[in-house]
Every structure is written in C-alpha cells, then in structure tokens.
Design an enzyme around this catalytic site. Structure first.
Site, PDB file in Angstrom:
ATOM      1  N   HIS A   1       7.210  -2.506  -3.861  1.00 53.12           N
ATOM      2  CA  HIS A   1       6.304  -2.578  -2.718  1.00 53.12           C
ATOM      3  C   HIS A   1       5.780  -4.017  -2.671  1.00 53.12           C
ATOM      4  O   HIS A   1       5.674  -4.677  -3.706  1.00 53.12           O
ATOM      5  CB  HIS A   1       5.157  -1.599  -2.987  1.00 53.12           C
ATOM      6  CG  HIS A   1       4.178  -1.425  -1.869  1.00 53.12           C
ATOM      7  ND1 HIS A   1       3.158  -2.308  -1.636  1.00 53.12           N
ATOM      8  CD2 HIS A   1       4.042  -0.450  -0.938  1.00 53.12           C
ATOM      9  CE1 HIS A   1       2.441  -1.887  -0.603  1.00 53.12           C
ATOM     10  NE2 HIS A   1       2.960  -0.757  -0.166  1.00 53.12           N
TER      11      HIS A   1
ATOM     12  N   ASP B   1       3.822  -0.139 -11.725  1.00 56.95           N
ATOM     13  CA  ASP B   1       3.165   0.251 -10.476  1.00 56.95           C
ATOM     14  C   ASP B   1       3.383   1.752 -10.320  1.00 56.95           C
ATOM     15  O   ASP B   1       4.477   2.203  -9.973  1.00 56.95           O
ATOM     16  CB  ASP B   1       3.795  -0.538  -9.310  1.00 56.95           C
ATOM     17  CG  ASP B   1       3.347  -0.008  -7.946  1.00 56.95           C
ATOM     18  OD1 ASP B   1       2.621   1.005  -7.899  1.00 56.95           O
ATOM     19  OD2 ASP B   1       3.745  -0.604  -6.932  1.00 56.95           O
TER      20      ASP B   1
ATOM     21  N   LYS C   1      -3.541   7.979  -2.734  1.00 54.20           N
ATOM     22  CA  LYS C   1      -2.217   8.614  -2.789  1.00 54.20           C
ATOM     23  C   LYS C   1      -2.250   9.842  -3.704  1.00 54.20           C
ATOM     24  O   LYS C   1      -1.261  10.526  -3.885  1.00 54.20           O
ATOM     25  CB  LYS C   1      -1.178   7.616  -3.287  1.00 54.20           C
ATOM     26  CG  LYS C   1      -1.105   6.413  -2.364  1.00 54.20           C
ATOM     27  CD  LYS C   1       0.033   5.504  -2.680  1.00 54.20           C
ATOM     28  CE  LYS C   1      -0.166   4.134  -2.086  1.00 54.20           C
ATOM     29  NZ  LYS C   1      -0.332   4.140  -0.637  1.00 54.20           N
TER      30      LYS C   1
ATOM     31  N   CYS D   1       6.374  -1.490   3.683  1.00 51.68           N
ATOM     32  CA  CYS D   1       5.896  -2.588   2.824  1.00 51.68           C
ATOM     33  C   CYS D   1       6.902  -2.863   1.712  1.00 51.68           C
ATOM     34  O   CYS D   1       6.516  -3.166   0.577  1.00 51.68           O
ATOM     35  CB  CYS D   1       4.520  -2.302   2.237  1.00 51.68           C
ATOM     36  SG  CYS D   1       3.235  -2.220   3.476  1.00 51.68           S
TER      37      CYS D   1
END
Ligand SMILES: Cc1ncc(COP(=O)(O)O)c(C=O)c1O
Length: 404
Positions: free
Chosen positions: A121, A198, A224, A362
């Site tokens: 991302h 991540d 999220k 993204c």
C-alpha cells in the site's frame, strides 16, 4: 501611585444583554449530575478535560484506567510480551512513518538499503521514499508473480550486507494475498535485519501473534478492525523502541523539561506526545473485545469458505479476470471486466445497493504490474453471506448487459 486594580467587563455597546441561564446549560452536561466519592461533582478541570496520565481526580483516573485497559486488550490481541510495546498512533500510516523517521533516521545511512515489496500500500512506500531522500539510502523491491505471490528467491537475492531494514505487508489490500510473513522475517533475521509488518489487512481476518512471528514492528489501523477511524497501533520490540528517539515532542512524552534539556518519558509514553485519541483508543479496545468474542479462528474459517464460494461464482462469468489468485488469500476479490472500466462497474453496483471499491486501492504499483488502471474490489467480512455474494454476481451480469 498605582491605581487600584479594577476588573473591567466587556462593553455590550449598549445592547440589552441576553440572560444567561446556566442551569439550563448545565442540563447539556449530564456528567455534572453525578456524584464522586458520595459528593456532587464540582468539575473545575475544563483546561484538561479529564486527560489521561495527568489528573489526580476521579474522572481523570477513570479515563486513564480505561485507556490503559485498552492497551492491555491490544497486547493480548497481538500476544505482545508487554503493554509498553504497544504505542497508540493515528493508524497504520502514522505507525510506519514513526518507524521510518525515528528508527530509520537514527540507524540507517546513505550506503544502506531498505527492502519492501511490489504489493505495498502507498503507506508502506511513501515513508521509506521520504527517508531515502533524506538520508540517501536506496529502496529495493521484492517482485511478485502473476498470481500475486511474492518471489522469495528474488527476495533472498536482494538481501545483502547493505540491507538494513525490511518492511512488508502481511495481507495485500489490492490482491488479498497472505504473504508467508514468518518466513520473510526469518530470512531477514538470519542476517540481523529488522522487519516491519504492515498488518492493516491481516488483523481483521486472522489471529496474529507477534511473538510467534518474531516481527520487530507490526502496524495496524482501528477502522479496518471495526473500530473508530483515526486510531491505530504500532507494536515494537521493547529493546528497539527503547533505542529509538521520540518521533514528536510535546506533553506526556517527557519526564522533565528545562530549556537546557528534556528528559523523555518511558515506553510507551515516549512515543505518545500530546493528548491522545482517548475515545478512539477505548473504542478500539471494545472492537477487539467484540472480535475476540466471535473468535478469530471462527472468522478465518467462515471467511475462507465465503471467499472460495465467491471466487468460484465470479470465475464462471465470461469476461471476468480476477486480479490476485494466490494460493493463500484473505477476504479480497479484485477483478476487471473486459472493456468496462472499474468505476463503471462500481457505479452500476451502487445502483443495485452493492458497495464495492473501484480504483487503484492506494497500490498503484500493483495496478502497473497487471497492466490495468484500476480494479473493482469486493472485500468480505464475517458479516457477509452467500446470498450477498449471489447478489454481487447478479449485479455483475447486469453491468455486462449495460456495457457489454
Ligand atoms: C495494507 C494496508 N496498509 C496500510 C493502509 C493504510 O491504513 P491507514 O490509512 O488507516 O493508515 C491500508 C489502508 O487501506 C492498507 O490496506
């Protein structure tokens, strides 16, 4: 002789003053009706608003307790060894920027290399590019195959004596690929290289154990995970966090200040400058409790079945190309339709009441790798059903009717 001190009141310009009904206004603040230690609350701390770690009064201590309880909830959720390894930040993006600026600027130099993957991302690309511009280091990229699986032999070749940091996504938001993150970490650790993961798209779908993974840093966002926006977590191993300088200066991250020298607070407060998002942190804790009650293993199993069902159904539609066909996937179905732009798919689906995302997610380098400007992406959660997948499939047929 000095004139006696006189209090002046604001000039009302001769206009009649509205009466100020403080009792009515107090009704807007139900908290003022409560009792504290058996006495009516007299709240005289508006300057701090019951801030955490600062007050001695009941409400401030209550806020601090709730805030620190949520930190322990996150610690358990990630199975971190200690609560002081849990830093509250604004989200995954801020967590990665914190590590890039604090760790990166302190321990990396111009001759060093940072390895990320081609499926990151933008939030795990930009911070490292900024760092590279600042210190002159070089960014190296792990490629992936046409199914969207990282090429570990290429990764192995990238690792050398100049490699000083690895930052890789656990689950790709654009492809759904679950990366073999434990193996990726092991390969870096064999050379003494720290690894940031991540985890933004991993934590809602699977159990994550940072001690088992042995990652050095793990980042995720509250929103999220069915929690509030604007709150997130950076997990870091204590010895690394101890060695890193603060990312921002301000209140709460200091233990003593003079103009000559500021002494930094201990972990985790050293990295939590200023008034934190107290409500966000507490909300995140509640969201994690909710997920834990359902059970991450049950969620993983249910979503796996749903994704397999949706993948089968989507594959039968002529003209559909699924982007991201890794063997290990979680929750994401990215696809394109022959000759139809992803945004048009998104618009027709919206009219059918179906919310998907259309765009580059993204992750522009992922789009470039597949030679598409954008994909339509359905992302699944444990609240979705097979009937909803059927509705998606019917709506895609409608898109083909309209544009095909
Ligand atoms: C894999 C991944 N990493 C990072 C992010 C950035 O998260 P945030 O915008 O909450 O900082 C996202 C958001 O979509 C993501 O999917």
């Amino acid at each position: 002789m000095r004139a006696a001190h006189k209090i002046t009141v604001p000039d009302t310009w001769g206009l009649p003053q509205a009466s100020f009904d403080v009792e009515r206004i107090r009704n807007d603040f139900p908290i003022l009706k409560q009792q504290v230690h058996g006495k009516p609350l007299v709240y005289l701390d508006m300057a701090q608003n019951s801030n955490v770690h600062r007050g001695v009064h009941f409400l401030s201590e209550k806020a601090t307790q709730a805030y620190e309880d949520a930190r322990d909830t996150v610690r358990q959720f990630l199975n971190a060894a200690d609560t002081h390894e849990i830093i509250f930040v604004r989200g995954t993006t801020e967590a990665i920027n914190l590590v890039a600026q604090s760790y990166g600027r302190t321990f990396l130099t111009a001759s060093d290399e940072i390895v990320i993957s081609a499926m990151e991302h933008h939030s795990n690309i930009g911070p490292w590019q900024i760092l590279c511009e600042q210190i002159g280091a070089r960014l190296r990229i792990i490629p992936f195959n046409y199914d969207g699986e990282l090429l570990l032999d290429e990764y192995e070749k990238l690792l050398n004596e100049r490699t000083k940091f690895v930052a890789v996504v656990h689950v790709s938001n654009a492809l759904g690929t679950i990366n073999p993150i434990k193996q990726i970490i092991e390969m870096a650790h064999r050379r003494g290289i720290p690894v940031l993961v991540d985890g933004a798209q991993a934590v809602p779908h699977m159990r994550v154990d940072v001690q088992d993974l042995d990652c050095d840093f793990y980042a995720f966002s509250g929103h999220k995970l069915f929690g509030p926006t604007g709150i997130g977590v950076l997990y870091g191993k204590a010895d690394l966090l101890e060695a890193m300088p603060p990312y921002q200066g301000g209140g709460d991250m200091i233990s003593a200040v003079t103009f000559e020298k500021t002494h930094y607070n201990t972990l985790p407060y050293k990295f939590e400058a200023g008034t934190p998002d107290i409500a966000g942190v507490i909300g995140l804790g509640v969201a994690i409790d909710y997920l834990s009650e359902i059970g991450l293993d049950a969620i993983t199993a249910y979503e796996h079945e749903l994704l397999a069902y949706a993948t089968d159904a989507l594959s039968t539609i002529k003209g559909v190309r699924i982007i991201g066909t890794a063997r290990e996937k979680a929750g994401v179905l990215s696809f394109v339709l022959d000759g139809i732009h992803a945004h048009d798919i998104g618009t027709i689906l919206d009219h059918e009441g179906i919310a998907i995302r259309a765009g580059h997610h993204c992750a522009m380098p992922v789009m470039q790798r597949f030679g598409v400007p954008a994909t339509a992406r359905a992302s699944l959660a444990f609240y979705n059903t097979k009937e909803e997948v059927d509705a998606l499939i019917r709506a895609i047929h409608k898109v083909i009717e309209v544009f095909g």
